[in-house]
Design an enzyme around this catalytic site. Structure first.
Site, mmCIF file in Angstrom:
data_model
loop_
_atom_site.group_PDB
_atom_site.id
_atom_site.type_symbol
_atom_site.label_atom_id
_atom_site.label_comp_id
_atom_site.label_asym_id
_atom_site.label_seq_id
_atom_site.Cartn_x
_atom_site.Cartn_y
_atom_site.Cartn_z
ATOM 1 C CG ASP A 26 -28.636 -22.329 26.780
ATOM 2 O OD1 ASP A 26 -28.331 -23.397 26.242
ATOM 3 O OD2 ASP A 26 -29.703 -21.726 26.551
ATOM 4 C CE LYS A 70 -27.125 -27.859 31.749
ATOM 5 N NZ LYS A 70 -27.485 -26.506 31.314
ATOM 6 N N GLY A 126 -27.929 -27.943 23.702
ATOM 7 C CA GLY A 126 -26.568 -28.141 23.211
ATOM 8 C C GLY A 126 -25.569 -27.766 24.280
ATOM 9 C CG HIS A 127 -24.228 -29.952 27.222
ATOM 10 N ND1 HIS A 127 -24.889 -29.094 28.046
ATOM 11 C CD2 HIS A 127 -24.742 -31.168 27.471
ATOM 12 C CE1 HIS A 127 -25.774 -29.763 28.757
ATOM 13 N NE2 HIS A 127 -25.707 -31.026 28.428
ATOM 14 C CB THR A 146 -35.435 -27.166 20.208
ATOM 15 O OG1 THR A 146 -35.740 -28.382 20.888
ATOM 16 C CG2 THR A 146 -34.926 -26.138 21.195
ATOM 17 C CB THR A 183 -37.624 -29.435 29.137
ATOM 18 O OG1 THR A 183 -37.454 -30.321 28.036
ATOM 19 C CG2 THR A 183 -37.127 -30.072 30.422
ATOM 20 C CB THR A 208 -32.430 -23.071 17.630
ATOM 21 O OG1 THR A 208 -32.055 -22.236 18.739
ATOM 22 C CG2 THR A 208 -33.205 -24.263 18.156
ATOM 23 N N GLY A 209 -29.448 -21.680 16.969
ATOM 24 C CA GLY A 209 -28.876 -20.418 16.515
ATOM 25 C C GLY A 209 -29.740 -19.217 16.887
ATOM 26 N NE ARG A 210 -35.008 -21.070 19.529
ATOM 27 C CZ ARG A 210 -35.985 -21.666 20.213
ATOM 28 N NH1 ARG A 210 -37.218 -21.252 20.103
ATOM 29 N NH2 ARG A 210 -35.729 -22.664 21.026
ATOM 30 C CB SER A 265 -16.110 -20.678 34.407
ATOM 31 O OG SER A 265 -15.747 -20.777 33.063
HETATM 32 P P1 GDP Z 1 -24.780 -25.831 28.598
HETATM 33 O O1 GDP Z 1 -25.892 -26.345 27.757
HETATM 34 O O2 GDP Z 1 -25.184 -25.531 29.997
HETATM 35 O O3 GDP Z 1 -23.564 -26.697 28.535
HETATM 36 O O4 GDP Z 1 -24.349 -24.399 28.015
HETATM 37 P P2 GDP Z 1 -24.093 -23.980 26.469
HETATM 38 O O5 GDP Z 1 -23.034 -24.803 25.910
HETATM 39 O O6 GDP Z 1 -25.388 -23.860 25.758
HETATM 40 O O7 GDP Z 1 -23.616 -22.472 26.669
HETATM 41 C C1 GDP Z 1 -22.492 -22.108 27.343
HETATM 42 C C2 GDP Z 1 -21.590 -21.330 26.377
HETATM 43 O O8 GDP Z 1 -20.712 -20.539 27.119
HETATM 44 C C3 GDP Z 1 -20.701 -22.205 25.520
HETATM 45 O O9 GDP Z 1 -20.526 -21.609 24.274
HETATM 46 C C4 GDP Z 1 -19.394 -22.257 26.286
HETATM 47 O O10 GDP Z 1 -18.249 -22.478 25.459
HETATM 48 C C5 GDP Z 1 -19.365 -20.878 26.848
HETATM 49 N N1 GDP Z 1 -18.704 -20.752 28.147
HETATM 50 C C6 GDP Z 1 -18.792 -21.587 29.226
HETATM 51 N N2 GDP Z 1 -18.125 -21.070 30.271
HETATM 52 C C7 GDP Z 1 -17.626 -19.867 29.866
HETATM 53 C C8 GDP Z 1 -16.884 -18.835 30.505
HETATM 54 O O11 GDP Z 1 -16.566 -18.898 31.686
HETATM 55 N N3 GDP Z 1 -16.587 -17.736 29.754
HETATM 56 C C9 GDP Z 1 -16.951 -17.604 28.452
HETATM 57 N N4 GDP Z 1 -16.606 -16.496 27.797
HETATM 58 N N5 GDP Z 1 -17.655 -18.558 27.810
HETATM 59 C C10 GDP Z 1 -18.000 -19.664 28.520
#
Ligand code: GDP
Length: 424
Positions: free
Chosen positions: A13, A16, A40-41, A130, A240, A302-304, A413
Site C-alpha cells: 500500500d 505503487k 489493491g492498487h 484477505t 504473502t 477489504t476496507g479494513r 509524490s
Molecule cells: P499500492 O497497492 O502500493 O498501489 O497502494 P494503494 O493503492 O493500496 O494505496 C495508496 C493510496 O494512496 C491510494 O489511495 C492512492 O491514490 C493514494 N496515494 C498515492 N500517492 C499519494 C500521494 O502522494 N498523496 C496522497 N494524498 N495520496 C496518494
C-alpha cells in the site's frame, strides 16, 4: 531501451499503482509477476479513480501492453469481473493490450473457500488473510495440484485433470473442514462463466516479451505488496505466499534472462500495515486515528482500517536492501502537512540495546521503537511541483530519510493524481 521494476519497500500500500501509472508514459509493456487479486492498487488519473486488483496498472494508458506473468495467481472469476468494471468506465481491454501467460497457474474457487475455512479454524490466531485464496493457491501450485491457464485450450484433458484434483481437494474440504464437496457440474459452470471468457487473452507471453525486447521495447515490472511481505525475506509467517522482490520479476514474468536496469522502490512517508503481525512502529489512540483519517488508510480490497505509524527507518532500510533498489519514490508526503512535529522511528531497542538492523521475524515482537521528532511544515504542499518550492522542513525530512536508507529519493509524490509529483 531500458527495463525497470516498481516495487514496494514496506508492508504494501505504498502507492505503487500510482507510480506505475505515472511511469507508464515511458514504457511499452507493464508486467505483473507475482501475487493475485489480494491487494489493491488505487490509481487516479484523467479517467477517474480505479481500484485495480489483478489487472496491471498500465491498463489505464492506451498503447501500453499489459501482461499477467506465470508467477501471478490468475483467478478467472475475479479477473473477468474486474475487466468488466474497468471496461464499463470506457477503458478498452482486448487481447492486444492484455495478455495472460499460458504458464500462469489458475486459482480455482476452492482456493478461496480453503482460505476462509482456515482463517475460521485459526480464529484469534488468524494471519489476517484477505480470503482471496492466495495461500491455498500457492501451496497447491508448488504441490503441482492446480491447472495452467494454457490447459483451458485442451477441454477433454482439462476436465480429466480437474476431476482428479477435485477428488483430492474434496477430501480436505469435507473431512478436515466439514465443508460441502465440489461437483464437476459446479466446475463446468465455472469454466463456462469465467475461464472461457478469459481464453482469448491467454498466449505464450514469454515469446511476446522476448520479441518485444528484441525490437527495443521498454518493459516495466509491477510488484504487489512490499519487501516485508515477501515470502522469503519478509515477516514470516505474516507474509504473502509469493516473492514481492524485484529479483523474482524475471522468473515470475516469463522472461528469466531479462536484465532489469532500474529498481524503483516505493516508500510511504509514514508506515501502514494491514492485518496481523509484528509492526514495531505502530501508533495507537487519537494520534493513530488522525493519521489514518488524513491518509485515508483503509484497505482498497477489504476496507479494513490500516494500522499506522511513523516512517520506520530500520524496516525501510532493510526493504531497500532486499529490493536492491536503485532509486526511491516517496509517496503521501502531503498527508503529513497537518503535523506540528513529525515522528520518525530511527532505531529499535531490543534487550536494552539500540539496534539499527531489522531483526529476525520472531525477534520483532520484543523490539521497541526509538522515536525522534522533526519540525512539521504546516502548509498545503499538494500543489508543489519543484523540489526547491517545498518548505525547508519538508526537504529536511526527505533528505534525512534518504541519508538513512542509503538510496537516492528521485521522486516525491504530493497527491494521488498522476501529475502531483516532484522529480529531483
Ligand atoms: P499500492 O497497492 O502500493 O498501489 O497502494 P494503494 O493503492 O493500496 O494505496 C495508496 C493510496 O494512496 C491510494 O489511495 C492512492 O491514490 C493514494 N496515494 C498515492 N500517492 C499519494 C500521494 O502522494 N498523496 C496522497 N494524498 N495520496 C496518494
Amino acid at each position: 531501451m531500458s527495463n525497470c521494476a516498481v516495487v514496494g519497500i514496506n508492508w504494501g500500500d505504498e502507492g505503487k499503482g500510482r507510480m506505475v501509472d505515472y511511469f507508464t508514459e515511458n514504457y511499452d509493456i507493464v508486467v505483473r509477476f507475482q501475487g493475485g487479486g489480494n491487494a489493491g492498487h488505487t490509481v487516479i488519473n484523467g479517467l477517474g479513480k480505479f481500484a485495480l486488483h489483478l489487472l496491471p496498472s498500465g491498463i489505464l494508458r492506451s498503447g501500453v501492453v499489459n501482461v499477467l506473468g506465470n508467477g501471478v495467481a490468475v483467478d478467472p472469476e475475479n479477473l473477468w469481473i474486474e475487466m468488466q468494471e474497468v471496461m464499463s468506465r470506457g477503458v478498452a481491454i482486448t487481447p492486444d493490450n492484455l495478455k495472460i501467460s499460458d504458464r500462469a497457474s489458475i486459482l480455482i474457487p476452492w482456493h478461496r473457500d480453503m482460505d476462509e475455512l482456515e482463517e475460521m479454524r485459526l480464529a484469534d490466531k488468524k494471519y489476517g488473510s484477505t480470503k482471496q485464496g492466495i495461500a491455498p493457491f500457492y501451496s497447491d501450485k508448488y504441490q503441482k495440484k492446480t491447472i495452467l491457464a494454457g490447459e483451458l485450450f485442451y477441454s477433454e484433458e482439462l476436465k480429466e485433470h480437474l476431476a482428479d484434483l477435485m477428488e483430492w481437494k474434496n477430501l480436505t474440504l469435507t473431512k478436515v473442514y466439514g465443508a460441502k464437496p465440489y461437483t464437476m457440474e459446479k466446475l463446468e459452470k465455472w469454466i463456462e462463466d469465467y475461464c472461457d471468457r478469459i481464453k482469448p487473452f491467454i498466449c505464450d507471453t514469454s515469446a511476446f516479451l522476448k520479441n518485444a525486447q528484441n525490437s527495443g521495447k521498454n518493459i516495466l515490472f509491477e510488484a504487489q505488496l512490499g519487501s516485508l511481505r515477501d515470502l522469503d525475506y519478509g515477516i514470516y509467517p505474516y507474509t504473502t505466499s509469493s516473492n514481492t522482490t524485484a529479483a523474482y520479476a524475471p522468473i515470475g514474468s516469463g522472461f528469466p534472462g531479462v536484465k532489469i536496469d532500474e529498481v524503483i522502490g516505493v516508500v510511504k512517508a509514514y508506515s501502514t500495515c494491514v492485518g496481523e503481525g509484528p509492526f514495531v512502529c505502530e501508533m495507537f489512540g487519537s494520534e493513530a486515528e488522525e493519521l489514518r483519517k488524513n491518509g485515508f488508510e483503509y484497505g482498497a480490497k477489504t476496507g479494513r482500517p490500516r494500522r499506522v505509524g511513523p516512517i520506520d527507518i530500520v524496516a525501510t532500510k532493510y526493504g531497500v536492501e532486499v529490493q536492491a533498489a536503485t532509486a526511491i519514490a516517496i509517496t503521501k508526503l502531503d498527508v503529513l502537512s497537518y503535523m506540528d512535529k513529525i515522528p520518525v522511528c530511527t532505531r529499535y531497542i531490543q534487550n536494552d540495546r539500540m539496534i539499527d538492523r531489522f531483526p529476525f521475524p520472531a525477534a520483532l515482537k520484543s523490539a521497541k521503537p526509538v522515536i525522534e521528532y522533526f519540525d512539521g511544515w504546516k502548509c498545503d504542499i499538494s500543489g508543489v511541483r519543484k523540489w526547491e518550492d517545498l518548505p525547508k522542513e519538508a526537504r529536511e525530512y526527505v533528505t534525512f530519510i534518504e541519508e538513512q536508507i542509503c538510496c537516492p529519493i528521485k521522486y516525491v509524490s504530493v497527491g494521488p493524481e498522476r501529475e502531483s509529483i516532484i522529480i529531483r
